[in-house]
Structures are given as C-alpha cells and as structure tokens.
Design a protein around this motif. Structure first.
Motif, PDB file in Angstrom:
ATOM      1  N   THR A  37      -4.890  -2.990   0.712  1.00 44.50           N
ATOM      2  CA  THR A  37      -5.302  -1.633   0.433  1.00 44.50           C
ATOM      3  C   THR A  37      -6.778  -1.819   0.075  1.00 44.50           C
ATOM      4  O   THR A  37      -7.339  -2.829  -0.374  1.00 44.50           O
ATOM      5  CB  THR A  37      -4.684  -1.424  -1.310  1.00 44.50           C
ATOM      6  OG1 THR A  37      -3.225  -1.434  -0.851  1.00 44.50           O
ATOM      7  CG2 THR A  37      -5.143  -0.167  -1.803  1.00 44.50           C
ATOM      8  N   CYS A  73     -10.182   0.077  -1.547  1.00 44.69           N
ATOM      9  CA  CYS A  73     -10.773   1.242  -2.646  1.00 44.69           C
ATOM     10  C   CYS A  73     -12.291   1.047  -2.710  1.00 44.69           C
ATOM     11  O   CYS A  73     -12.827  -0.234  -2.593  1.00 44.69           O
ATOM     12  CB  CYS A  73     -10.113   0.700  -4.083  1.00 44.69           C
ATOM     13  SG  CYS A  73     -10.348   1.931  -5.358  1.00 44.69           S
ATOM     14  N   VAL A 122      -6.655   3.650  -8.895  1.00 40.73           N
ATOM     15  CA  VAL A 122      -7.541   4.432  -9.445  1.00 40.73           C
ATOM     16  C   VAL A 122      -7.679   4.793 -10.883  1.00 40.73           C
ATOM     17  O   VAL A 122      -8.797   4.740 -11.639  1.00 40.73           O
ATOM     18  CB  VAL A 122      -7.303   5.778  -8.647  1.00 40.73           C
ATOM     19  CG1 VAL A 122      -8.350   6.784  -9.229  1.00 40.73           C
ATOM     20  CG2 VAL A 122      -7.685   5.710  -7.153  1.00 40.73           C
ATOM     21  N   CYS A 138      -9.841   5.801  -3.206  1.00 37.28           N
ATOM     22  CA  CYS A 138      -8.736   5.134  -2.708  1.00 37.28           C
ATOM     23  C   CYS A 138      -7.705   6.150  -2.488  1.00 37.28           C
ATOM     24  O   CYS A 138      -6.586   6.268  -2.984  1.00 37.28           O
ATOM     25  CB  CYS A 138      -8.288   4.323  -3.856  1.00 37.28           C
ATOM     26  SG  CYS A 138      -7.085   3.039  -3.359  1.00 37.28           S
ATOM     27  N   ASP A 139      -7.840   6.538  -1.109  1.00 38.53           N
ATOM     28  CA  ASP A 139      -7.018   7.524  -0.538  1.00 38.53           C
ATOM     29  C   ASP A 139      -6.731   7.582   0.994  1.00 38.53           C
ATOM     30  O   ASP A 139      -7.177   6.349   1.428  1.00 38.53           O
ATOM     31  CB  ASP A 139      -7.505   8.999  -0.591  1.00 38.53           C
ATOM     32  CG  ASP A 139      -9.037   9.250  -0.153  1.00 38.53           C
ATOM     33  OD1 ASP A 139      -9.517   8.477   0.539  1.00 38.53           O
ATOM     34  OD2 ASP A 139      -9.623   9.946  -0.872  1.00 38.53           O
ATOM     35  N   VAL A 187     -14.646   6.840  -7.824  1.00 42.58           N
ATOM     36  CA  VAL A 187     -13.731   5.800  -7.162  1.00 42.58           C
ATOM     37  C   VAL A 187     -12.727   6.711  -6.090  1.00 42.58           C
ATOM     38  O   VAL A 187     -12.340   7.724  -6.358  1.00 42.58           O
ATOM     39  CB  VAL A 187     -12.510   5.384  -8.378  1.00 42.58           C
ATOM     40  CG1 VAL A 187     -11.630   4.416  -7.903  1.00 42.58           C
ATOM     41  CG2 VAL A 187     -13.082   4.760  -9.716  1.00 42.58           C
ATOM     42  N   ASN A 207       0.792  -1.213  -0.001  1.00 42.18           N
ATOM     43  CA  ASN A 207      -0.100   0.064   0.131  1.00 42.18           C
ATOM     44  C   ASN A 207       0.825   1.400  -0.148  1.00 42.18           C
ATOM     45  O   ASN A 207       1.734   1.422   0.872  1.00 42.18           O
ATOM     46  CB  ASN A 207      -0.876  -0.144   1.272  1.00 42.18           C
ATOM     47  CG  ASN A 207      -2.051   1.154   1.210  1.00 42.18           C
ATOM     48  OD1 ASN A 207      -1.852   1.933   0.625  1.00 42.18           O
ATOM     49  ND2 ASN A 207      -2.903   1.062   2.001  1.00 42.18           N
ATOM     50  N   ASN A 221      -7.565   4.426   3.662  1.00 41.94           N
ATOM     51  CA  ASN A 221      -6.636   3.747   3.962  1.00 41.94           C
ATOM     52  C   ASN A 221      -5.692   4.383   4.700  1.00 41.94           C
ATOM     53  O   ASN A 221      -4.723   5.172   4.371  1.00 41.94           O
ATOM     54  CB  ASN A 221      -5.709   3.540   2.546  1.00 41.94           C
ATOM     55  CG  ASN A 221      -6.343   2.610   1.742  1.00 41.94           C
ATOM     56  OD1 ASN A 221      -6.291   1.408   1.685  1.00 41.94           O
ATOM     57  ND2 ASN A 221      -7.285   3.110   0.593  1.00 41.94           N
ATOM     58  N   ARG A 255      -2.111   3.470  -5.007  1.00 43.38           N
ATOM     59  CA  ARG A 255      -3.455   3.796  -4.954  1.00 43.38           C
ATOM     60  C   ARG A 255      -3.869   4.744  -6.237  1.00 43.38           C
ATOM     61  O   ARG A 255      -4.623   4.409  -6.806  1.00 43.38           O
ATOM     62  CB  ARG A 255      -3.847   4.769  -3.516  1.00 43.38           C
ATOM     63  CG  ARG A 255      -3.625   3.925  -2.421  1.00 43.38           C
ATOM     64  CD  ARG A 255      -4.058   4.471  -1.201  1.00 43.38           C
ATOM     65  NE  ARG A 255      -3.721   5.750  -0.981  1.00 43.38           N
ATOM     66  CZ  ARG A 255      -2.523   5.560   0.339  1.00 43.38           C
ATOM     67  NH1 ARG A 255      -2.101   4.567   0.637  1.00 43.38           N
ATOM     68  NH2 ARG A 255      -1.799   7.011   0.514  1.00 43.38           N
TER      69      ARG A 255
END
Length: 497
Positions: free
Chosen positions: A465, A467, A422, A451-452, A449, A413, A456, A418
């Motif tokens: 990870t 998402c 994305v 995924c930050d 989307v 990760n 996380n 990420r």
C-alpha cells in the motif's frame, strides 16, 4: 523495597519504571567516554543522579559527562548514554576462602563491574562471623572505590554471597572451585582485605565509535544525538569518515538530529569553515540536513575554576526544554544557555559572519541576557533542508506516522485499509495543525493525504500500500513531502520525497 508493616506481614513496593516513548522528540543519545559503566551498552537515564549511579562522577578525563550534565541543567529530561571505549582490562582481586563451611566455593574472584582503571585501588573488606546463639553464619562486605560513595552489604548468607553482592554498582563476585570441606572448628570471626588491580583504560578507535553509531540507530526513542568526545578521540580522515558514516546511518531514519562540535584541534576560523563545508559536500544534502554544528565551546564551572566543554550537550538541553515548552516545530534559537559562565572563544563580527555563512550555528554572549543560542540551521545549503525547525517537525511527523501505520503493515491493500490509513494520518496532522506547527488558516491548506487508486492502481501487488503526505510547515514555508509504503515483506518505509 520491602518494609515490615505488622509482625509476620511485609509490604513490597516495586518502583515504577519509565516506559520508552518513541513519539517524544526531546530524548537525547550521548556517545562518548565515561569514567565507568557498561561499554557499548545503551543505558537510559532520567536525571544527573542516574548518570552518577551508572557511570560515576566526572573525573576530568573526558567531555561526555560534562555535556550530559549540561543537558540536564538546561532542561533535558531523558537521555540514552553509550560508553565508547577501547578493549580495556577489568580490575580484579583473588579471594581464597579455604575450608570454611557454608560458602559456595573455596575461592572467589572479585571483579569490577566494567573495564577501566577507575577500580584500581578499590578495597573490599569481608568479615565472616560463625554461627552463634544469635543465628547462622553471616558475612559483611564493604566496598570502597576512590571517587565513589562506599557500599555496604551486611548480614549476607555465605552460600548466597554472589547474589547478595550483585546489587553493587562497583563489583561482582565470581566463584571458583568446589565448595569447601567444612573444618571441625572455625574461628568466631575471619576477615579479609582485598585490593583490586589490573584495570586498564584504552582510548576508543574508529571501530568502537562505528559500533556505537550502529547501536544508537537501533534505539527508537532518541531524537537528538551528540558525540562530545569525538573530536578529541579521532582526527583527520578517521574523524571525517566517522561523521559521514553517522550521518548516512541517521539519514534514512528521518527521526533524529545530530548536533556536532567543531573538533578542538581546529582552532582557526578557516579550519572550522573547512570542517563544515566538507560535511555539506555536493550530492550529500540529505545527509547534511540531519546535522547541525554549534560553536564555540563553553566554559563551565569546575571547582574553583572553569573547564572548556563542547557546546553540544548544553544545546541539546535547550532544544529539549523548548520542545517541552513550545513543540518540536519551534526554532532552537535566541534561547538562554544555563550553567555556563562564558564562551571559550570570542569571535570578532567578521569571523562570526564567515562561520554563519558556512552553516555553523553560533553561541553568543549578549549584554543583559548572558549566553544564548544564536542560530537554528542544519549543515545543508538546500533551501528546503536548511532549517532545524523544519527537520524536527519532519521527525515528529515520521514518528507519529510510524505509530499509527506500523500495526497495518500485514493488512491487504483494500479500500477499507486505505480509508483507515488516511483517517489515522489525518488525525496526526490535525493535531500538528492545531498546535500551530503547520501553515494555513484551514487544515486543507496545511496538509494533504493521498491514498487512493491514483497511487494504488488495480494491478498493484495487494500486499503493498502506498500513501503520499504533503505538509506545509508554519515556518519556513517549503512543503514536506513523504511517501509511505506498507508491505508484509518490507514492513513500513517512510521516504522523504
């Protein structure tokens, strides 16, 4: 295939096989009884001719072959077939060669390639010709099975007889005993006529179907599943529990739709309604959302008359055809059914309303159009799980997401991972948006989307990870929410939120 081009030069052509394509959503899996073929082993076919070669012609004893034919006649292109059968016996015949030089064994057993009574009465003619000035000894083999095209294998070397007959779809040779002691004098020709006996068919039980259900779940390609013979083979509690086991098996995959038939023993509308409502029991919305029921059965041509066939195979063909023409996100309704002459049962309007209210999708015969699919709903009554188009769009997205995310499961990760994830997911969703599968005038209105560090946080296991994906289908308007979890110890998980 090898052909002679010039003296001493040959060209070998190897037919190119079709690769599996897990991203497709028009591939079907059929679990049922077939005349012959490997038991419990999935076989990929791409035409009705492939079906005839691997499983034989329909013999009227089961519905699955007719359902598969209906699938291809309605536009299906690829299917996986699993023959479900009980512990049957294989037909066989003993062949005593004796002391004839050149053979690998003194005796052989000729066995059918798969269990069942289909090979009883099969005749195997064998002709041996000793060495002459024309060349070394040769063996000709001819296999004749009732209901099958005959097979001929001429000019085989006696010592390689087993390998030569291995190309047969019908029989195999099993050597037994030591090689023969060659006689001083051998007749110019010897012939043997063998008849296979002892093949036995046994109907499949719940255990055989459960094994087939588990096996189809391991196949990455099928997105549609049908069990045309299930209602005839299992009844009562066995049938209900097997269907529930199937739906529970399919539910976490999030990538395939099960099309069920009302069991033939349930002849009244009350029984059909009760069957559908049992599958949508309280607390089982997600399982019920993986399945749709189409009713009534169809009448299809057979010889000079017609035969009643469950509708699932023809409906899967329609779904596959519309998938190729318009995409998985289009509802498989108001589409014409081909290669069927009529409905097996015509319901009055009041009974049609009761069936539709119970979640059963009907087939109708309309003036000027013939037979059409009329309905595109799953068995679930939950608003966000009700529509087949909604669910199949989810299946397409899950397959595409797996394709782009699976190679990243062993990455640590990091902001770079990420961002990569994305970008990959955004490209998949943009393609769906441009195809008209998603709502909104702009991509940001159609999907999101995330995924930050919000999902996380800094203290999270670096090997995992998370998402989150939100998608707005064009029709209906409910959002699809997915949660992706990547981890070296758990692989890739896709969870429907």
């Amino acid at each position: 295939m090898t052909t002679e081009a010039l003296p001493g030069v040959s060209l070998t052509f190897v037919p190119r096989g079709s690769d599996e394509e897990p991203l497709r959503t028009d591939v079907a899996a059929f679990l049922g009884r077939f005349r012959r073929g490997p038991a419990g082993v999935p076989v990929r076919v791409e035409s009705w001719r492939d079906v005839l070669g691997a499983f034989g012609a329909p013999d009227g004893a089961s519905a699955a072959p007719y359902a598969v034919r209906g699938f291809f006649e309605n536009g299906g292109r690829t299917a996986w077939l699993l023959r479900v059968t009980g512990p049957g016996a294989v037909a066989r015949a003993e062949w005593a060669v004796g002391d004839v030089g050149g053979f690998a064994a003194r005796r052989y057993t000729v066995v059918a390639t798969s269990p069942g009574a289909w090979a009883n009465g099969a005749r195997v003619g064998i002709r041996f010709r000793s060495s002459t000035v024309a060349g070394p000894p040769t063996v000709d083999v001819r296999v004749t099975v009732p209901g099958e095209p005959p097979e001929s294998f001429p000019g085989l070397a006696p010592g390689a007889l087993e390998a030569g007959v291995a190309a047969s779809r019908l029989v195999r040779l099993v050597p037994g005993g030591p090689p023969p002691a060659p006689r001083a004098r051998v007749p110019i020709t010897l012939t043997w006529e063998l008849t296979l006996t002892g093949g036995v068919d046994r109907p499949p039980d719940r255990g055989a179907y459960a094994a087939a259900v588990a096996r189809q779940a391991t196949l990455p390609e099928p997105a549609l599943v049908a069990l045309p013979d299930l209602g005839a083979d299992l009844s009562g509690a066995d049938h209900r529990e097997l269907v529930r086991e199937l739906l529970v098996t399919v539910r976490p995959l999030l990538d395939r739709l099960v099309v069920l038939d009302v069991p033939p023993g349930l002849v009244s509308v009350d029984e059909a309604v009760a069957f559908a409502r049992e599958l949508d029991a309280p607390g089982e919305d997600l399982a019920a959302a993986t399945a749709a029921v189409y009713h009534p059965p169809l009448l299809v041509p057979e010889g000079t008359g017609a035969r009643t066939v469950p509708a699932s195979g023809h409906v899967l063909g329609v779904i596959a055809r519309l998938d190729a023409e318009r995409g998985a996100h289009h509802t498989p309704a108001n589409a014409v059914l081909l290669e069927a002459v009529d409905l097996a049962v015509a319901f009055p309007v009041a009974q049609q309303v009761r069936l539709v209210d119970a979640g059963i999708d009907l087939l109708r015969c309309t003036r000027g159009r013939g037979l059409v699919v009329w309905g595109g709903r799953t068995l679930s009554t939950a608003p966000d799980l009700r529509y087949i188009a909604h669910r199949r769009l989810l299946h397409l997205l899950v397959r595409a997401i797996r394709r782009v995310a699976a190679p990243l499961v062993f990455d640590v990760n990091s902001p770079e991972l990420r961002l990569t994830l994305v970008r990959a997911l955004t490209s998949v969703l943009l393609a769906a948006f441009r195809a008209g599968a998603l709502a909104g005038a702009r991509p940001e209105q159609a999907f999101r989307v995330v995924c930050d560090e919000g999902n996380n946080p800094p203290g999270q296991d670096p090997a995992t990870t998370v998402c989150e994906v939100e998608v707005a289908p064009a029709v209906p308007m409910e959002f699809i929410r997915l949660r992706l979890v990547l981890g070296a110890d758990r692989g890739l998980e896709v969870i429907e939120a």
